[in-house]
Design an enzyme around this catalytic site. Structure first.
Site, PDB file in Angstrom:
ATOM      1  N   TYR A  53       0.997  -1.265  -0.018  1.00 12.27           N
ATOM      2  CA  TYR A  53       0.136   0.030  -0.165  1.00 12.27           C
ATOM      3  C   TYR A  53       0.805   1.138   0.185  1.00 12.27           C
ATOM      4  CZ  TYR A  53      -3.543   3.223   1.623  1.00 12.27           C
ATOM      5  OH  TYR A  53      -4.461   4.410   1.475  1.00 12.27           O
TER       6      TYR A  53
ATOM      7  N   ASP B 112       9.214   2.596   0.489  1.00 10.93           N
ATOM      8  CA  ASP B 112       8.043   3.388   1.142  1.00 10.93           C
ATOM      9  C   ASP B 112       8.267   2.925   2.570  1.00 10.93           C
ATOM     10  OD1 ASP B 112       5.932   4.339   2.188  1.00 10.93           O
ATOM     11  OD2 ASP B 112       4.344   3.415   0.730  1.00 10.93           O
TER      12      ASP B 112
ATOM     13  N   LYS C 252       4.066   8.857   9.035  1.00  8.02           N
ATOM     14  CA  LYS C 252       3.313   8.335  10.512  1.00  8.02           C
ATOM     15  C   LYS C 252       4.178   8.763  11.543  1.00  8.02           C
ATOM     16  CE  LYS C 252       0.464   4.790   8.450  1.00  8.02           C
ATOM     17  NZ  LYS C 252       0.646   3.966   7.262  1.00  8.02           N
TER      18      LYS C 252
HETATM   19  C1  LIG Z   1       0.048   4.549   5.889  1.00  5.29           C
HETATM   20  C2  LIG Z   1       0.753   4.266   4.655  1.00  5.29           C
HETATM   21  C3  LIG Z   1       0.607   5.404   3.514  1.00  5.29           C
HETATM   22  C4  LIG Z   1      -0.115   6.151   3.521  1.00  5.29           C
HETATM   23  O1  LIG Z   1       0.053   6.945   4.521  1.00  5.29           O
HETATM   24  P1  LIG Z   1      -1.083   8.097   4.947  1.00  5.29           P
HETATM   25  O2  LIG Z   1      -0.590   9.158   6.010  1.00  5.29           O
HETATM   26  O3  LIG Z   1      -2.346   7.389   5.517  1.00  5.29           O
HETATM   27  O4  LIG Z   1      -1.504   8.811   3.687  1.00  5.29           O
HETATM   28  C5  LIG Z   1       1.564   4.714   2.459  1.00  5.29           C
HETATM   29  N1  LIG Z   1       2.608   3.826   2.487  1.00  5.29           N
HETATM   30  C6  LIG Z   1       2.732   2.989   3.574  1.00  5.29           C
HETATM   31  C7  LIG Z   1       3.750   1.917   3.483  1.00  5.29           C
HETATM   32  C8  LIG Z   1       1.602   3.210   4.743  1.00  5.29           C
HETATM   33  O5  LIG Z   1       1.873   2.070   5.754  1.00  5.29           O
END
Ligand SMILES: *Cc1c(COP(=O)(O)O)cnc(C)c1O
Length: 432
Positions: free
Chosen positions: A149, A244, A272
């Site tokens: 994701y 990511d 995060k």
């Molecule tokens: C949470 C997450 C996102 C998206 O971040 P948001 O702040 O929710 O937009 C993208 N990549 C990874 C790996 C994530 O865990």
């Protein structure tokens, strides 16, 4: 903790109203508990490793607001710094020294990052990094992995994990074919599949983006040689490697998964934890690539609230608390105790499970395993997971409401919290 004392009348009432006002009653899909059934609990306050809901029930929290709360919720030093920052203003829309402080901390910590741009969410960071990959290489195609994701931008809503996996959405209506026609996908941990994609498109692939440790189709670590293989392959084809680390940054280690595994990508996205519970994302990497970003270079990307002083403050304090001797040893110790304990108890109770942990991130699949990729994760017993989730909730343990999410611990979790959690797990597992 007796099951019969568990009532959630107020949560149910508030959520019923919410459902009339907001789609599904929530501001983000997985919160709605759809995949585990039942109703979500409505939070009233959080502190340390704990949550209190509006009915007064207390829970040990293993979601940690989906990652940011690695120092524990409402850490007094973070709150204190935020109060001081608040007095000076909530938004400047102009340079502030706090951006330098957090940028320097990120550059010092994350091996791949020489320069960084702050944005407001992980989604935004991933959208921008994709534009940058394309701008820098002059190529259009990008490889992502099934079950990974990278936020909700159109280009990434192909075989995405997290809520997309949880809700079983194929992709999403509203995403035009043109937006995803350059998104190629491969199974995670399948280097041969990536090799084949490069061989078919030798001059067209801008880069490869992945979660270096997957958290969005459940917890799936990279097989030995997978990250290294991607590093070599991208170099061979003149493509960029992007980690990511929105979830894994400052969680798998202070320098993220790239430090832990010793593989340095060209670009990295963060979010995060670096916002300490306020909305922040970031992307960064090699100086020659980052200098393409406006106004230093031609690739446009902007944000009214980007580099926000409150968000920077919470991020700075959070990283200061993490960057101390012993923090990651502690996180690893308690998380291992929890993960090993859960596996042991499940086996003693006769359930087929697999899982594990790295640092403060863990996962448990109701599946004999091994789980190397999303296809394996999908074979899990979702009905059993739902019963497990509900049983734990009734015993004061708050787990992510989906088999396809990782679990998170924090510096505020104590050995006693883990013991209580395992005790609850034994009760629940013995009746599943
Ligand atoms: C949470 C997450 C996102 C998206 O971040 P948001 O702040 O929710 O937009 C993208 N990549 C990874 C790996 C994530 O865990």
């Amino acid at each position: 903790m007796v099951t019969t004392s568990f009532t959630t009348a107020k949560s149910e009432e508030i959520f019923a109203t919410a459902q009339k006002l907001m789609p599904g009653g929530v501001s983000s899909p997985v919160r709605a508990f759809k995949s585990v059934g039942g109703q979500p609990i409505v939070f009233d306050r959080v502190k340390g490793a704990y949550i209190w809901d509006v009915d007064g029930n207390q829970y040990i929290d293993y979601v940690g607001t989906w990652g940011p709360a690695i120092c524990g919720h409402t850490h007094p030093e973070v709150i204190g710094a935020l109060k001081d920052a608040l007095e000076k203003g909530t938004s400047f829309g102009a340079p502030c020294v706090l951006e330098n402080v957090l940028a320097e901390m990120v550059v010092d910590a994350v091996p791949s990052i020489e320069m960084v741009r702050f944005v407001n969410s992980g989604t935004e960071a991933c959208m921008a990094v994709l534009r940058l990959m394309r701008a820098f290489t002059g190529r259009q195609k990008v490889i992502k992995f099934e079950g990974c994701y990278h936020g909700h931008a159109d280009m990434f809503l192909v075989k995405a994990g997290s809520g997309v996996a949880t809700l079983g959405l194929p992709d999403s209506p509203g995403v035009p074919k043109s937006a995803t026609s350059n998104t190629l996908t491969a199974p995670y941990n399948d280097l041969e599949a990536v090799k084949a994609l490069f061989a078919e498109n030798p001059d067209d692939i801008a880069g490869v983006i992945l979660e270096p440790v997957v958290g969005n189709s459940g917890f799936i670590p990279p097989d030995g040689g997978f990250l290294e293989g991607l590093r070599l392959l991208t170099q061979e084809y003149g493509a960029l490697l992007v980690f990511d680390e929105v979830m894994t940054g400052f969680r798998i280690s202070y320098g993220g998964a790239q430090e832990k595994f010793g593989v340095t990508p060209d670009l990295t996205t963060l979010g995060k934890i670096i916002g300490g519970g306020l909305p922040v994302g970031a992307y960064g990497g090699r100086r020659d690539i980052m200098e393409m970003v406006a106004p230093s270079g031609p690739m446009y990307q902007a944000g009214t609230l980007s580099g926000n002083p409150l968000a920077m403050t919470a991020g700075i304090k959070t990283l200061e608390l993490l960057n101390k001797a012993g923090t990651y040893d502690y996180l690893d110790k308690i998380t291992k105790k929890l993960s090993d304990g859960l596996l042991q108890i499940a086996k003693e109770c006769g359930h087929d499970v697999c899982g594990g942990q790295i640092s403060a991130m863990l996962g448990l699949f109701f599946n004999p395993g091994p789980v190397h990729q999303y296809e394996d994760a999908k074979k899990s017993d979702l009905a059993k997971f739902s019963r497990f989730h509900r049983g734990m909730l009734e015993r004061g343990i708050y787990l992510a409401p989906s088999q396809f999410e990782a679990g998170f611990t924090s510096l505020a979790h104590t050995e006693a919290d883990i013991d209580r959690t395992l005790e609850a797990a034994r009760e629940v597992m013995s009746r599943l």
